[in-house]
Write a protein that holds these residues in place. Structure first.
Motif, PDB file in Angstrom:
ATOM      1  N   GLU A  35      -4.452  -7.852  -1.648  1.00  0.00           N
ATOM      2  CA  GLU A  35      -3.492  -8.305  -2.559  1.00  0.00           C
ATOM      3  C   GLU A  35      -3.207  -7.363  -3.629  1.00  0.00           C
ATOM      4  OE1 GLU A  35      -3.941 -12.225  -0.669  1.00  0.00           O
ATOM      5  OE2 GLU A  35      -2.335 -11.248  -1.811  1.00  0.00           O
ATOM      6  N   ASN A  36      -1.980  -7.198  -4.052  1.00  0.00           N
ATOM      7  CA  ASN A  36      -1.326  -6.313  -5.019  1.00  0.00           C
ATOM      8  C   ASN A  36      -1.670  -4.815  -4.394  1.00  0.00           C
ATOM      9  OD1 ASN A  36       0.218  -5.566  -7.123  1.00  0.00           O
ATOM     10  ND2 ASN A  36      -1.635  -5.232  -8.264  1.00  0.00           N
ATOM     11  N   GLY A  37      -1.708  -4.566  -3.148  1.00  0.00           N
ATOM     12  CA  GLY A  37      -2.441  -3.285  -2.438  1.00  0.00           C
ATOM     13  C   GLY A  37      -1.342  -2.180  -2.289  1.00  0.00           C
ATOM     14  N   SER A  38      -1.842  -0.852  -2.504  1.00  0.00           N
ATOM     15  CA  SER A  38      -0.855   0.207  -2.595  1.00  0.00           C
ATOM     16  C   SER A  38      -1.669   1.401  -1.640  1.00  0.00           C
ATOM     17  CB  SER A  38      -0.955   0.930  -4.097  1.00  0.00           C
ATOM     18  OG  SER A  38      -0.396   0.092  -4.672  1.00  0.00           O
ATOM     19  N   VAL A  39      -0.673   2.302  -1.362  1.00  0.00           N
ATOM     20  CA  VAL A  39      -0.942   3.317  -0.256  1.00  0.00           C
ATOM     21  C   VAL A  39      -0.363   4.638  -1.083  1.00  0.00           C
ATOM     22  CG1 VAL A  39      -0.725   4.207   2.009  1.00  0.00           C
ATOM     23  CG2 VAL A  39      -0.363   1.541   1.666  1.00  0.00           C
ATOM     24  N   TRP A  40      -1.287   5.630  -0.658  1.00  0.00           N
ATOM     25  CA  TRP A  40      -0.862   7.053  -1.342  1.00  0.00           C
ATOM     26  C   TRP A  40      -0.781   7.839  -0.265  1.00  0.00           C
ATOM     27  CZ3 TRP A  40       0.371   8.852  -6.283  1.00  0.00           C
ATOM     28  CH2 TRP A  40       0.344  10.325  -6.267  1.00  0.00           C
ATOM     29  N   ILE A  41       0.240   8.460   0.137  1.00  0.00           N
ATOM     30  CA  ILE A  41       0.568   9.402   1.360  1.00  0.00           C
ATOM     31  C   ILE A  41       1.144  10.726   0.875  1.00  0.00           C
ATOM     32  CG2 ILE A  41       2.447   9.499   2.998  1.00  0.00           C
ATOM     33  CD1 ILE A  41       2.720   6.403   2.851  1.00  0.00           C
TER      34      ILE A  41
END
Ligand SMILES: O=C(O)CC1=NCN=C1
Ligand SMILES: [Zn+2]
Length: 424
Positions: A35-41
């Protein structure tokens, strides 16, 4: 290239921890939702996945340089994967569709010279450019629906020259289009009219000429057979699949689509990576698939379009068969590119849950085409293939059906679809 930071997804569906083996039974429901997740690319690869505040802290000194996409209130999933399409073809068969609406069966139409033969005629006559353009248009539409990797079969050439033509176009699309393509040789899709008088001679051509040449040119990773009464017998299928293995092509099989015909059993016997369709698979065949780890690729869009009962996904999942989903995109039995609609049909017609359908259209689909080490889940080290769906949770992708909720598609860390438009 600037880092890409996809932030604050209401639901981030990671499917973390599923790359080693396809998900089976209750594990198909483990979506790894943050939940309320993020991804760094960075450089097209996923560097980190986690709660937004953790990633903000970890990359605090680089936030200013990053391109940020705010996914607040939305659902982010791995790029969808379609492990069973007949993408490269010319023409269409809506006139046959109206014949079936008035009672003709798929096999009656095929035996009367229509069906696969109609598409073979159109595909052989089409120029390479026309075939490329028609197939590219479908690939653009796949991308717009959030599909970032597709398997593409030949099977409308049915001669060495034209099978190679189809596979060359699939390769050209893979090289020029954002969507990744994994190719399958399907010379055993049907016996072409010119060999109707001697089907076994056509089988010999597939074994002795087509498979070795396709393998020599590196134009396919898989070898598939339409094993069905009136098309290819289990014995003919076995010989062609074994020949493919001898040339380094992994077996796949169109199995038990129209009637129980031993396709599932044969898939287990030859060590196929997947058996596809399975609407009429026997209990024994399903048991052998489970024992052999053969993935069941189910195609509820085909059953829907052929107005027949769909495969019993519950029976397969409960037996321990890993299940994947696909559109079977083809002009005769499933003219669609909407994998999300197929996910809805998996729930409505095959007894799957939305969680199982999500796993079946991502990581298990990746396993079915040998790409689970690269895509199918959102984990550090994997390709940055993601979809931002404009819905608050993954269930609404299927629940609110017949609508394309894919708003942004990221392929290899690059935004290739935004606000429903393709940017290539
Ligand atoms: O009808 C077609 O063109 C595709 C198909 N192959 C096996 N079932 C359907
Ligand atoms: Zn098919």
């Amino acid at each position: 290239m600037r880092p890409l930071f996809v932030r604050r997804a209401r639901q981030l569906v990671t499917l973390a921890g599923s790359s080693a083996a396809p998900l089976v039974k209750e594990k198909m429901s483990d979506l790894g939702i943050i939940e309320n997740g993020s991804v760094w690319i960075e450089n097209g690869t996923i560097v980190a996945v986690g709660p937004d505040d953790e990633l903000v802290r970890r990359f605090a000194d680089r936030l200013a340089e990053a391109e940020v996409i705010d996914a607040k209130g939305k659902t982010v999933t791995p790029g969808l994967i379609d492990p069973h399409t007949h993408l490269v073809y010319a023409g269409s068969r809506e006139h046959e569709w109206t014949m079936r609406l008035h009672g003709a069966t798929y096999m009656e139409i095929m035996n009367a010279g229509g069906g696969i033969h109609a598409t073979t005629k159109a595909t052989r006559e089409a120029s390479e450019e026309a075939l490329y353009e028609e197939s590219k248009r479908r690939l653009d539409q796949f991308l717009l629906h959030g599909v970032t990797t597709v398997e593409a079969k030949s099977g409308y050439g049915l001669s060495l020259e034209h099978e190679i033509k189809q596979l060359e176009i699939a390769k050209r699309l893979h090289d020029t289009h954002p969507v990744d393509i994994v190719s399958t040789f399907l010379g055993a899709h049907a016996v072409p009219p010119e060999w109707k008088h001697d089907p076994d001679e056509y089988v010999r051509l597939v074994i002795d000429e087509m498979i070795p040449e396709v393998s020599r040119r590196g134009l396919a990773e898989f070898n598939d057979v339409f094993c069905e009464r009136g098309v290819f017998t289990p014995d003919q299928a076995r010989r062609m699949l074994e020949a493919g293995k001898a040339s380094g092509l992994t077996p796949k099989i169109h199995a038990d689509e129209i009637e129980p015909y031993g396709g599932a059993e044969l898939a287990a016997e030859v060590g196929a990576i997947s058996a596809d369709h399975l609407l009429r698979a026997s209990d024994e065949g399903i048991r052998r698939m489970a024992d052999g780890g053969v993935i069941g690729v189910l195609l509820p869009g085909t059953a829907f379009f052929l107005m027949t009962k769909a495969a019993d996904a519950r029976r397969l999942i409960d037996a321990g068969v890993p299940v994947a989903l696909a559109t079977d995109c083809n002009p005769g039995s499933s003219p669609t590119v909407s994998l999300p609609l197929v996910m809805s049909l998996a729930c409505l017609h095959m007894g799957m849950t939305p969680a199982e359908a999500m796993a079946a259209a991502t990581i298990n689909a990746a396993h079915a085409i040998g790409r689970a080490h690269l895509v199918g889940s959102l984990e550090p080290g994997k390709k940055a293939d993601l979809v931002i769906f404009n819905v608050p949770n993954y269930m609404q992708i299927m629940y609110y059906y017949g609508v394309n909720h894919a708003e942004t598609v990221i392929k290899g860390g690059k935004v290739v679809v935004n606000d429903g438009k393709v940017y290539i």
